[in-house]
Structures are given as C-alpha cells and as structure tokens.
Design an enzyme around this catalytic site. Sequence first.
Site, PDB file in Angstrom:
ATOM      1  N   GLY A 155       0.826  -1.217   0.000  1.00  0.00           N
ATOM      2  CA  GLY A 155       0.000   0.000   0.000  1.00  0.00           C
ATOM      3  C   GLY A 155       0.850   1.252   0.000  1.00  0.00           C
ATOM      4  O   GLY A 155       0.353   2.347   0.235  1.00  0.00           O
ATOM      5  N   LEU A 156       2.156   1.101  -0.245  1.00  0.00           N
ATOM      6  CA  LEU A 156       3.034   2.278  -0.261  1.00  0.00           C
ATOM      7  C   LEU A 156       3.262   2.796  -1.690  1.00  0.00           C
ATOM      8  O   LEU A 156       4.178   3.574  -1.925  1.00  0.00           O
ATOM      9  CB  LEU A 156       4.382   1.946   0.408  1.00  0.00           C
ATOM     10  N   GLY A 157       2.457   2.325  -2.607  1.00  0.00           N
ATOM     11  CA  GLY A 157       2.529   2.865  -3.969  1.00  0.00           C
ATOM     12  C   GLY A 157       3.640   2.280  -4.812  1.00  0.00           C
ATOM     13  O   GLY A 157       4.111   2.924  -5.753  1.00  0.00           O
ATOM     14  N   ALA A 202       2.793   2.022  -8.645  1.00  0.00           N
ATOM     15  CA  ALA A 202       2.899   3.307  -9.351  1.00  0.00           C
ATOM     16  C   ALA A 202       4.368   3.695  -9.524  1.00  0.00           C
ATOM     17  O   ALA A 202       4.774   4.188 -10.587  1.00  0.00           O
ATOM     18  CB  ALA A 202       2.171   4.393  -8.568  1.00  0.00           C
ATOM     19  N   ASP A 245      -1.431   7.990  -7.200  1.00  0.00           N
ATOM     20  CA  ASP A 245      -0.160   7.332  -6.887  1.00  0.00           C
ATOM     21  C   ASP A 245       0.916   7.638  -7.926  1.00  0.00           C
ATOM     22  O   ASP A 245       2.079   7.865  -7.585  1.00  0.00           O
ATOM     23  CB  ASP A 245      -0.361   5.804  -6.789  1.00  0.00           C
TER      24      ASP A 245
HETATM   25  C1  MEV Z   1      -4.685   3.185  -3.562  1.00  0.00           C
HETATM   26  O1  MEV Z   1      -3.385   3.593  -3.174  1.00  0.00           O
HETATM   27  C2  MEV Z   1      -5.653   4.314  -3.396  1.00  0.00           C
HETATM   28  C3  MEV Z   1      -7.062   4.101  -3.885  1.00  0.00           C
HETATM   29  O2  MEV Z   1      -7.745   5.350  -3.711  1.00  0.00           O
HETATM   30  C4  MEV Z   1      -7.135   3.680  -5.339  1.00  0.00           C
HETATM   31  C5  MEV Z   1      -6.696   4.786  -6.304  1.00  0.00           C
HETATM   32  O3  MEV Z   1      -6.632   5.971  -5.936  1.00  0.00           O
HETATM   33  O4  MEV Z   1      -6.444   4.417  -7.468  1.00  0.00           O
HETATM   34  C6  MEV Z   1      -7.786   3.053  -3.058  1.00  0.00           C
END
Ligand code: MEV
Length: 335
Positions: free
Chosen positions: A116-118, A121, A163
């Site tokens: 979840g730290l991107g 991206a 991201d």
């Molecule tokens: C994921 O890092 C963040 C979300 O808002 C998805 C997005 O923005 O594409 C859940």
Amino acid sequence: MVEVLVSAPGKVTLFGEHAIVYGEPAIVTAISRRLYVKAEPRSDKNLKISAMDLKIPGVILTFVSDTGELTLETDYGRVVSAVSYVKKAIELTANYVGEFRGVNIEVRSSMPVGAGLGTSAAVAVATVAAYAYALGYELSKKEIAKLGHKTELEVQGAASPMDTSIATYGGTIYIKPEKPEPIIEHLKLTEEYPLVIGYVERKNTTKELVAKVRKLKEKKPEIIMPIIRLIGVLTEDAKKALISGDVVELGELMNINHGLLDALGVSTKELNDLVYAARQAGALGSKLTGAGGGGCMIALAPGRVAEVSTAIDILGGQPMDAKMSAEGLTVEVKK
Ligand code: MEV
C-alpha cells in the site's frame, strides 16, 4: 553504452483514498523509501526483467513486431502479474516514442512491495522514464506521469492518478481528478510532521478493494455517496490544517477519515488494532492508508514516535519510519 538509473519514491495517502476514485480530492505525500529501475539498451528486441526484491530472478519478453506488443514465451504463472507493470509501461512508452528496442531492466525496492506504499505506481513511472531515457528520449514529468497512470489503468482496470502523480512529482500534493487533467497543488509544509507507518500483511489487492467499495456504493448509494463526499469535505479542511501546521486538527481529521474508511468496509481487525493502539500510545491521530485490506496505517505522533512504534510492534505490526515530502522521480544517465 548508455545505462539509466531512475528512482521513484513510495507514498502514503494522508487523506482521501477511495473517495478520489469518485472525483473527491486527496492529499498524498512522498516518503523517503524508494524504488529503483535500471535500464540498459540491448542490441536485440528482447526485454529482460530481473527484480530480486519482487522475487523475479529473470524473465525474458520479446517485442513481436513493430506494433510494440510484448509477448511472454513461457507461462510464468503468478510472476506474470508482478511483471505486468514493467511490461505494460514499456509497451506504452515504446508506442509513445515510436521505437521498439530491447532493454535489460533491473528493479530494486527499499520498501515492502504490495503493502500500500505505492510500489506499483513507482514501478510504472520509473520504468517509463528508464526506458525512454535509455533510448535517448527525455520525456517531461507530465508525460511520464501520464504514461505511468495509463499503465496502472490498463493493468488494474481502475486507478486514480494519485499514486503515479506523487511518484513522479514527490513532495506533498493535493490532487483532485478533473478531465482532461487532474488539479494538482504542491503543498508547502511549514512543519515536519512525525509520521509512523505500521505494516501488516495484506489480504486483498487494490483492485479487489476498489471493486468492493464500488459494489457497496451500487447497493446502497444513498448511504455510501454521502460518506464519500464527507471524505472530500474533511480533505479540504486537512489541506488548510497542513498548511497552517495545526497538528491537533490534523489528528482529529485522520481519526474521522479512518472511521469513514472502516464504514466503507476496507479496514481489517488487524489494521483497526494498530490504529487504536497508536492512539493509546499518544498519537494525535491515526488511520489506515492506501487501499486497506491489511497493508499500512499511519499515525501522527509528535513527541511519541518511539512509544507508537513500540505499540505497533507489540501487536505484530511492522513499524517503519519515513520522512514526508521526499523527492520525486530522479533520472541518472551514465554514458
Ligand atoms: C490506492 O493507493 C488508493 C485508492 O484510492 C485507489 C486509487 O486511488 O487508485 C484506493
């Protein structure tokens, strides 16, 4: 022979994840943990990817024709999904610059992947830049961010530009998706905000969590849409608090944002435990960050970083320290 080394930062979303998928604003900051992509042109049309930190020892793909499509000759099973960001980023960039050259790509990461730290991206934008620069095309940051976002969209099916924008520009940004371009404001922070990141294993992918919220919204639009809009409202307040350095207000807004994300069904018991333990240990505010389903939470803990880190550790979360507002994409060309 040209060798290009690109690095891109990871990120944490301070406010507004999920709501941004429905056009609401978000605030996101680049962190001092980075992902590196090295690219070296080859004399053939093969793309060789090695990414030890992503558990990929070496995969070879080939440009089939001058249409720029890359094919895998072997079925690598699960590896394919991890490779897919690199593959798609190169396909899109090769088509954009109109040149299909083989390259050796090496990916390294100083942050956990898929937490979840991107990282996806960061892989996307760093690969776009590495491939383009290795072939001698100096793309602008705007072009890189756009191709990176397109990569995420094509691989994941849905993604906001949040991201890929932060991985490209760095710093701390306020972002609101608008057509044709998102509104991006670079926020000048007067304070150093002491953030603690806590990580627990992730059970779901971003794609699954975005789909889960969409399903809930379709089932109960009159309940879910107001929650999404409220996240947008609190994000506007958070922008003012961040600029003026009002940490107490920021903490309060983080707590409200977490409650609303929990209501959207994207938190887990493990994340909630870490979020509450951080507050008990003296954090002014704490929330999950990113898509949820496990992954990371953040706590704003002025003067309490050690205590909050210990509280996260005791519960089996992995505490990570990271500075906010880190530098964006960097490109180093060695000839
Ligand atoms: C994921 O890092 C963040 C979300 O808002 C998805 C997005 O923005 O594409 C859940």
